[in-house]
Design a protein around this motif. Structure first.
Motif, PDB file in Angstrom:
ATOM      1  N   GLN A 160       0.831  -1.200   0.000  1.00 16.58           N
ATOM      2  CA  GLN A 160       0.000   0.000   0.000  1.00 16.58           C
ATOM      3  C   GLN A 160       0.871   1.258   0.000  1.00 16.58           C
ATOM      4  O   GLN A 160       0.580   2.240  -0.701  1.00 16.58           O
TER       5      GLN A 160
ATOM      6  N   THR B   6     -14.397   4.530  -9.721  1.00 14.49           N
ATOM      7  CA  THR B   6     -13.756   3.271  -9.384  1.00 14.49           C
ATOM      8  C   THR B   6     -13.286   3.354  -7.926  1.00 14.49           C
ATOM      9  O   THR B   6     -13.424   4.383  -7.277  1.00 14.49           O
ATOM     10  N   TRP B   7     -12.751   2.233  -7.430  1.00  9.94           N
ATOM     11  CA  TRP B   7     -12.250   2.250  -6.062  1.00  9.94           C
ATOM     12  C   TRP B   7     -10.848   1.657  -6.003  1.00  9.94           C
ATOM     13  O   TRP B   7     -10.432   0.915  -6.882  1.00  9.94           O
ATOM     14  N   ARG B   8     -10.118   2.028  -4.963  1.00 10.64           N
ATOM     15  CA  ARG B   8      -8.797   1.461  -4.729  1.00 10.64           C
ATOM     16  C   ARG B   8      -8.576   1.311  -3.231  1.00 10.64           C
ATOM     17  O   ARG B   8      -9.210   2.012  -2.427  1.00 10.64           O
ATOM     18  N   PRO B   9      -7.693   0.410  -2.821  1.00 12.90           N
ATOM     19  CA  PRO B   9      -7.384   0.284  -1.401  1.00 12.90           C
ATOM     20  C   PRO B   9      -6.735   1.553  -0.865  1.00 12.90           C
ATOM     21  O   PRO B   9      -6.025   2.261  -1.589  1.00 12.90           O
TER      22      PRO B   9
ATOM     23  N   ARG C 240       2.215   1.618  -3.470  1.00 11.42           N
ATOM     24  CA  ARG C 240       1.144   2.032  -4.387  1.00 11.42           C
ATOM     25  C   ARG C 240       0.831   3.519  -4.205  1.00 11.42           C
ATOM     26  O   ARG C 240       0.699   4.259  -5.198  1.00 11.42           O
ATOM     27  N   ASP C 241       0.721   3.967  -2.967  1.00 14.12           N
ATOM     28  CA  ASP C 241       0.462   5.389  -2.714  1.00 14.12           C
ATOM     29  C   ASP C 241       1.601   6.259  -3.246  1.00 14.12           C
ATOM     30  O   ASP C 241       1.372   7.349  -3.774  1.00 14.12           O
TER      31      ASP C 241
ATOM     32  N   GLU D 290     -16.550  -7.493  -3.263  1.00 11.05           N
ATOM     33  CA  GLU D 290     -16.448  -6.579  -4.409  1.00 11.05           C
ATOM     34  C   GLU D 290     -17.840  -6.131  -4.846  1.00 11.05           C
ATOM     35  O   GLU D 290     -18.067  -4.953  -5.164  1.00 11.05           O
TER      36      GLU D 290
ATOM     37  N   ASP E 181       1.271   6.561  -6.978  1.00  7.20           N
ATOM     38  CA  ASP E 181       0.210   7.502  -7.361  1.00  7.20           C
ATOM     39  C   ASP E 181       0.726   8.934  -7.394  1.00  7.20           C
ATOM     40  O   ASP E 181       0.391   9.713  -8.301  1.00  7.20           O
TER      41      ASP E 181
ATOM     42  N   SER F 104      -1.723  -5.031  -7.457  1.00  5.27           N
ATOM     43  CA  SER F 104      -3.055  -4.429  -7.369  1.00  5.27           C
ATOM     44  C   SER F 104      -4.086  -5.443  -6.881  1.00  5.27           C
ATOM     45  O   SER F 104      -4.917  -5.148  -6.015  1.00  5.27           O
ATOM     46  N   LYS F 105      -4.028  -6.667  -7.440  1.00  4.59           N
ATOM     47  CA  LYS F 105      -4.997  -7.692  -7.051  1.00  4.59           C
ATOM     48  C   LYS F 105      -4.843  -8.041  -5.577  1.00  4.59           C
ATOM     49  O   LYS F 105      -5.839  -8.147  -4.847  1.00  4.59           O
TER      50      LYS F 105
ATOM     51  N   ARG G  96      -6.253  -5.257  -3.403  1.00  2.16           N
ATOM     52  CA  ARG G  96      -7.713  -5.205  -3.428  1.00  2.16           C
ATOM     53  C   ARG G  96      -8.323  -6.317  -2.584  1.00  2.16           C
ATOM     54  O   ARG G  96      -9.282  -6.103  -1.837  1.00  2.16           O
TER      55      ARG G  96
END
Length: 518
Positions: A341, A501-504, A344-345, A457, A348, A442-443, A446
């Motif tokens: 996470q 859409t959504w993301r963690p 990923r942040d 989901e 972004d 990503s998977k 999520r």
């Protein structure tokens, strides 16, 4: 394995050692060693390395252009101490790891062994070595035959099925494929050739179609395990056989019995026994001797994310007992989620900036932190693969990234984006070397986010539809409430002109605690 090698080719003086189990190697006349081993060797040693010039970890892959002057130190089971690794052929390493006896599904004991050697394999490649990694399958064995008889299945077919299951487990655990994966059933001629030579050299004897290794003829038997021959009590491991000259004598060849696979031999139809199969296969691909030999121990498996399981296993040093519990595996799952996470942040934020416009400079504090982490990584990995220390050291750069991402002070720091890029790069490269950097996470993120939020989901998508309808009806308070409800449990909504859409994300309560603490 080392014992059989001496008895097969007694003209050579062999030293041997192992990371877990007994070591066994022997040369076969009918096979050549792996092509890159171009000169004979006369000793077997195990793990070893440390670093006089720290290797670079600046590449994006598993292997790097690292000078071979780095020295690795690893524990040698024979000497009971850490020793500096000196490969038999400069720049090249031969490693043999005893594989599974394929009669059942794998468990955590298997996972720990093969994850450990996968890390060693990756790290040797990172140091610049060319590695021939051989991991066998035992597909002819008493346990396989017993299970096949229970199921009414051909033993070779049954073992082939479990070999496939094992390979799927290794992919699941992000273990790289070995250079060679030999099977016992494919090496019967080499095994027979070896047994013949051991008999000719006076170290084995024939009884009613069975061939036994004579432990009395080999005084060093048991040296690797640290057990004396007199410590082996008759009947403790196998039933007492009055035909044997010593209770500890073990079968190199077993005569055929009804319902068992068999092959023709000079002693009649039968199949290989204990030790001999790994001796033959290691020699076939690595020659008289090689650098590293390993085997394993046992535990029990459960269903967790493979990278969480891998992190859990590497969180304890490979020579230390591992305490298995659902709580600890859940903790490892949370930890791997936190790492991904954070990355990923960070991605972004970096995606909002053109890499070409970034400055070459980063603050001295960031440089110092990167150098500190790299030094800890090299020193720890070179000190007998001390992975737990690496994971402890990983906390600091991850915390710095989160400071730069989420705190007011961090957001105002000079060269913030450059620092994020540099910190993310070294973390990703270390995770690559440890086998913890998937192609895409990503998977994984999520799935973990949904589990933590206790939502499916479908439930999240229904919430998004409900919010979209509220916005269409200009019910903005309801729309904001849905967004906040999901954000509170770690589901962030991302609006675009076309869709939502959504993301963690980090749950709001945890974000607030983090900001308050800093």
């Amino acid at each position: 394995m080392g014992a059989l090698l001496k008895c097969y080719k007694p003209l050579f003086s062999i030293q041997f050692s192992s990371i877990f189990n007994s070591t066994r190697t022997i040369q076969l006349r009918t096979h050549r060693p792996h092509p890159f081993f171009f000169k004979p060797a006369t000793s077997i040693r195990c793990l070893s390395s440390s670093s006089s010039s720290p290797p670079s970890i600046e590449s994006d892959g598993v292997t790097t252009e690292t000078p071979l002057s780095s020295e690795l130190w690893l524990h040698n089971t024979m000497s009971r101490k850490k020793e500096a690794f000196r490969p038999k052929v400069e720049g090249k390493v031969g490693m043999y790891v005893c594989g599974v006896t394929a009669y059942d599904l794998s468990h955590i004991g298997h996972a720990r062994v093969y994850v450990t050697f996968d890390v060693l394999y990756r790290y040797l490649r990172h140091l610049g070595y060319q590695v021939c990694y051989v991991r066998n399958f035992t597909d002819v064995d008493d346990k396989i035959i017993a299970r096949a008889n229970e199921l009414g299945e051909d033993p070779i077919d049954l073992s082939r099925r479990y070999c496939q299951e094992f390979n799927q487990d290794m992919v699941y655990l992000h273990c790289l494929q070995p250079s060679v994966e030999p099977r016992v059933s494919d090496h019967i001629p080499q095994i027979i050739d070896m047994i013949k030579q051991i008999i000719d050299n006076g170290y084995a004897y024939l009884v009613d179609g069975d061939v036994y290794f004579n432990v009395d003829k080999f005084p060093e038997y048991g040296r690797l395990s640290g057990r004396k021959l007199e410590d082996n009590r008759a009947g403790e491991r196998v039933a007492i056989d009055s035909r044997k000259k010593h209770p500890a004598d073990f079968a190199l060849w077993k005569s055929a019995k009804g319902g068992e696979p068999f092959w023709d031999s000079p002693w009649g139809p039968g199949r290989p026994g204990w030790h001999i199969e790994c001796s033959a296969m290691s020699a076939a691909y690595l020659g008289y001797s090689f650098d590293i030999h390993g085997g394993g121990m046992d535990l029990v498996i459960d269903l967790y994310h493979p990278l969480a399981l891998r992190l859990f296993l590497l969180g304890t040093h490979y020579r230390s007992p591992i305490n298995y519990s659902d709580i600890q595996l859940e903790s490892a799952s949370d930890r791997i989620f936190y790492i991904y996470q954070t990355l990923r942040d960070c991605e972004d934020v970096l995606s909002q900036h053109d890499a070409k416009t970034l400055k070459d400079s980063i603050p001295p504090s960031t440089t110092e932190e990167i150098n500190k982490f790299q030094n800890v990584f090299v020193a720890s990995m070179s000190d007998d693969l001390h992975t737990p220390v690496v994971f402890a050291a990983l906390s600091d750069p991850l915390k710095t990234i989160n400071d730069l991402l989420h705190t007011r002070k961090g957001k105002k720091q000079a060269f913030r984006v450059e620092s994020l890029a540099a910190l993310q790069k070294i973390i990703r490269n270390v995770l690559h070397i440890l086998g913890l950097m998937p192609t895409s996470y990503s998977k994984e993120l999520r799935e973990k986010a949904l589990k933590r939020a206790k939502l499916t989901e479908e439930q999240v998508l229904r919430k998004i539809e409900e919010r979209t309808e509220a916005r269409r009806q200009k019910e903005y308070e309801k729309s904001d409430a849905i967004r906040k409800e999901l954000a509170a449990v770690g589901i962030a909504l991302m609006d675009s002109p076309d869709e939502t859409t959504w993301r963690p994300a980090v749950p709001l309560a945890l974000q607030e605690q983090y900001v308050a603490a800093t």
